[in-house]
Design a protein around this motif. Sequence first.
Motif, mmCIF file in Angstrom:
data_model
loop_
_atom_site.group_PDB
_atom_site.id
_atom_site.type_symbol
_atom_site.label_atom_id
_atom_site.label_comp_id
_atom_site.label_asym_id
_atom_site.label_seq_id
_atom_site.Cartn_x
_atom_site.Cartn_y
_atom_site.Cartn_z
ATOM 1 N N UNK A 15 -28.761 -58.709 114.029
ATOM 2 C CA UNK A 15 -29.910 -59.752 114.009
ATOM 3 C C UNK A 15 -29.052 -60.901 113.315
ATOM 4 N N UNK A 16 -27.959 -60.493 112.233
ATOM 5 C CA UNK A 16 -27.472 -61.707 111.690
ATOM 6 C C UNK A 16 -26.538 -62.385 112.745
ATOM 7 N N UNK A 17 -25.842 -61.833 113.735
ATOM 8 C CA UNK A 17 -25.291 -62.590 114.808
ATOM 9 C C UNK A 17 -25.972 -63.556 115.701
ATOM 10 N N UNK A 18 -27.267 -62.751 116.050
ATOM 11 C CA UNK A 18 -28.001 -63.709 117.023
ATOM 12 C C UNK A 18 -28.682 -64.860 116.189
ATOM 13 N N UNK A 19 -29.125 -64.663 114.831
ATOM 14 C CA UNK A 19 -29.544 -65.686 113.877
ATOM 15 C C UNK A 19 -28.421 -66.740 113.678
ATOM 16 N N UNK A 20 -27.240 -66.424 113.675
ATOM 17 C CA UNK A 20 -26.169 -67.433 113.302
ATOM 18 C C UNK A 20 -25.676 -68.131 114.496
ATOM 19 N N UNK A 21 -25.978 -67.701 115.820
ATOM 20 C CA UNK A 21 -25.480 -68.379 117.084
ATOM 21 C C UNK A 21 -26.752 -69.377 117.342
ATOM 22 N N UNK A 22 -27.812 -69.060 116.843
ATOM 23 C CA UNK A 22 -29.138 -70.026 117.219
ATOM 24 C C UNK A 22 -28.851 -71.296 116.583
ATOM 25 N N UNK A 23 -29.240 -72.506 117.178
ATOM 26 C CA UNK A 23 -29.181 -73.717 116.710
ATOM 27 C C UNK A 23 -30.158 -73.960 115.638
ATOM 28 N N UNK A 24 -29.627 -74.726 114.337
ATOM 29 C CA UNK A 24 -30.599 -74.832 113.264
ATOM 30 C C UNK A 24 -32.077 -75.267 113.582
ATOM 31 N N UNK A 25 -31.933 -75.902 114.355
ATOM 32 C CA UNK A 25 -33.210 -76.519 114.622
ATOM 33 C C UNK A 25 -34.376 -75.377 115.159
ATOM 34 N N UNK A 26 -33.564 -74.339 115.828
ATOM 35 C CA UNK A 26 -34.493 -73.400 116.657
ATOM 36 C C UNK A 26 -34.634 -71.881 115.805
ATOM 37 N N UNK A 27 -33.593 -71.983 114.672
ATOM 38 C CA UNK A 27 -33.916 -70.523 113.896
ATOM 39 C C UNK A 27 -35.458 -70.378 113.471
ATOM 40 N N UNK A 28 -36.109 -71.474 113.047
ATOM 41 C CA UNK A 28 -37.557 -71.136 112.532
ATOM 42 C C UNK A 28 -38.366 -70.469 113.659
ATOM 43 N N UNK A 29 -37.829 -70.506 115.048
ATOM 44 C CA UNK A 29 -38.608 -69.909 116.017
ATOM 45 C C UNK A 29 -38.219 -68.550 116.102
ATOM 46 N N UNK A 30 -37.051 -68.059 115.473
ATOM 47 C CA UNK A 30 -36.963 -66.921 115.736
ATOM 48 C C UNK A 30 -38.023 -66.063 115.050
ATOM 49 N N UNK A 31 -38.561 -66.319 113.780
ATOM 50 C CA UNK A 31 -39.780 -65.756 113.425
ATOM 51 C C UNK A 31 -39.953 -64.130 113.522
ATOM 52 N N UNK A 32 -40.968 -63.729 114.338
ATOM 53 C CA UNK A 32 -41.246 -62.278 114.663
ATOM 54 C C UNK A 32 -40.246 -61.627 115.472
ATOM 55 N N UNK A 33 -39.504 -62.543 116.223
ATOM 56 C CA UNK A 33 -38.430 -62.069 117.312
ATOM 57 C C UNK A 33 -37.570 -61.133 116.622
ATOM 58 N N UNK A 34 -37.277 -61.030 115.038
ATOM 59 C CA UNK A 34 -36.305 -60.386 114.387
ATOM 60 C C UNK A 34 -36.660 -59.064 114.459
ATOM 61 N N UNK A 35 -37.889 -58.706 114.467
ATOM 62 C CA UNK A 35 -38.331 -57.516 114.608
ATOM 63 C C UNK A 35 -37.964 -56.746 116.128
ATOM 64 N N UNK A 36 -37.971 -57.667 117.053
ATOM 65 C CA UNK A 36 -37.760 -57.192 118.469
ATOM 66 C C UNK A 36 -36.310 -56.625 118.663
ATOM 67 N N UNK A 37 -35.459 -57.758 117.795
ATOM 68 C CA UNK A 37 -34.149 -57.481 118.044
ATOM 69 C C UNK A 37 -33.699 -56.284 117.194
ATOM 70 N N UNK A 38 -34.218 -56.126 116.121
ATOM 71 C CA UNK A 38 -33.885 -54.619 115.377
ATOM 72 C C UNK A 38 -34.531 -53.518 116.115
ATOM 73 N N UNK A 39 -35.608 -53.631 116.978
ATOM 74 C CA UNK A 39 -35.692 -52.528 117.750
ATOM 75 C C UNK A 39 -35.148 -52.359 118.994
ATOM 76 N N UNK A 40 -34.306 -53.539 119.330
ATOM 77 C CA UNK A 40 -33.391 -53.556 120.451
ATOM 78 C C UNK A 40 -32.093 -52.620 119.876
ATOM 79 N N UNK A 41 -31.687 -53.071 118.576
ATOM 80 C CA UNK A 41 -30.609 -52.294 118.040
ATOM 81 C C UNK A 41 -30.770 -51.096 117.739
ATOM 82 N N UNK A 42 -32.090 -50.553 117.279
ATOM 83 C CA UNK A 42 -32.484 -49.206 117.018
ATOM 84 C C UNK A 42 -32.456 -48.492 118.293
ATOM 85 N N UNK A 43 -33.050 -48.895 119.497
ATOM 86 C CA UNK A 43 -32.820 -48.367 120.752
ATOM 87 C C UNK A 43 -31.689 -48.063 121.273
ATOM 88 N N UNK A 44 -30.907 -49.045 121.241
ATOM 89 C CA UNK A 44 -29.419 -48.855 121.879
ATOM 90 C C UNK A 44 -28.758 -47.793 121.054
#
Length: 499
Positions: free
Chosen positions: A169-198
């Motif tokens: 999650x940290x890698x994905x957040x840091x690589x995202x442009x600053x102006x787009x980070x607020x858009x990450x929002x609830x997607x963090x849960x999806x990323x965490x689910x992806x990590x948990x699934x993998x």
Amino acid sequence: MADTPPSNRSDGSEEPDDSGKKDPFAEMFSGLFGGATPPGFDPKNLPEGFGAAMGLPTDPEALAAIFRQAQAMMGAMASGGGEPVNWKLARDAARQAAAGDDPSITPARSGAVADAGRLADLWLDQSTVFTSDGSACAALSRAEWVEKTLPLWKTLTEPVAVSVGQAITSVLRDQMPEQMRPMLGGAEGLFQNLGGAMFGMQLGTAVGGLAKDVLGATDIGLPLAGPSPALVPANVAAFGAGLDVPEQEVLLFAALREAAHTRLFLRVPWLRAHVVGLVEEYARGIHIDISRIEEAVRDIDPMNPESFQGAITEGLFAPQRTAAQEAALAKLETALALIEGWVDEVVAAAARNLPSAAALRETIRRRRATGGPAEQAFASLVGLELRPRRLREAAAFWALMLQERDVEGRDAIWDHPDLMPTAEDLDDPAGFGARRALAEASDDELDAALGKLLAGGFGPSTGASADGETGDGGDSTDGSDGSDGSDGTDTGGGPKGKA
């Protein structure tokens, strides 16, 4: 238009009717890899050479299995529940990896394992003071081994998975442009689910691989399947197939090792928590190398699935060890070596009348010291190698303790975790007795001093003794040095207490 009946999946199960709650990811992959709407496709109908061009297996059945796995992972992403590991996916992957030639346990096979366990208990009674609780040795299929061991795998690996998920999650957040980070929002849960699934799929695959290799429930030095002994007859038979040893002797030797492990953990109740605690100590010090993950992600070719799989198998999500972790792993390595060394010595003594005992002992030693592919996969996944590198040194240590202290004295070394042998004791077994005596003497003196303090022996009323020296709190009327004055006896250790 007539209602369309529910279609069947490739595994024969019916597709549930959940049209009211369609998940976009599940719907997309349903269309790609087969499902109710749209009607998917048959991997056998792919254009010739497509699989090879994409780096996929050319066997249609293998390709279909990959599609089913991908579909399962994407479905799991949407329903991960926020857990660090998707345990349903881990269980399914483990059972799939353990499947294949996994014969059911017949009554005859179960009876043979139980008989071997009873004979092993009789022989062990002569080589250790640790007694059995009378539990029968169970026979497990590989799938049953998976089911019984998953709770402990959860304890061992979940702290690692938490750090891995946070790193992704940290890698994905840091690589995202600053102006787009607020858009990450609830997607963090999806990323965490992806990590948990993998992580769940990788862990399940590793556990399933172990299920095809282990002889019993204690092969990694921990009672994985609970407090009772258990063997996997299919694996015992496969292990003995390459040896010029009668099958009955291989089974009995495996039962001896399983029963010895079980007795040790039963009669030394702190031992399991001690080993698990060392694993948790390792997990608390996890530091994920973010730059390594970023580099690996950049190298993945989306058009080449093998590049993604290769990154995972090469330890993309494996933690980088810190100094604190190295110290914890050194303690864990010593503990596992002491457990395996004790079992090695006790079983050797118990099996001295077994013709093939020496050959089987050496084979097991090499097997435990080197580890198999499944153990290596597990080590790559969580950064832990649960095998005793110093097994021979530990066995030599316990052999010397038997010579010096006899069976009771040797087994009494397990009395308390604070007085357990260390790596230094494996290096110099002959000096263990002196080091242990010094530690015990220091503890005795501390206890005596504490007793005097609590009794007021070091209070301000200390006066001069009869011989002109400063007293130690005894009653000057009877000349005692720390007694209660009732009979003049020395309760503080006599001359040693004055020294």
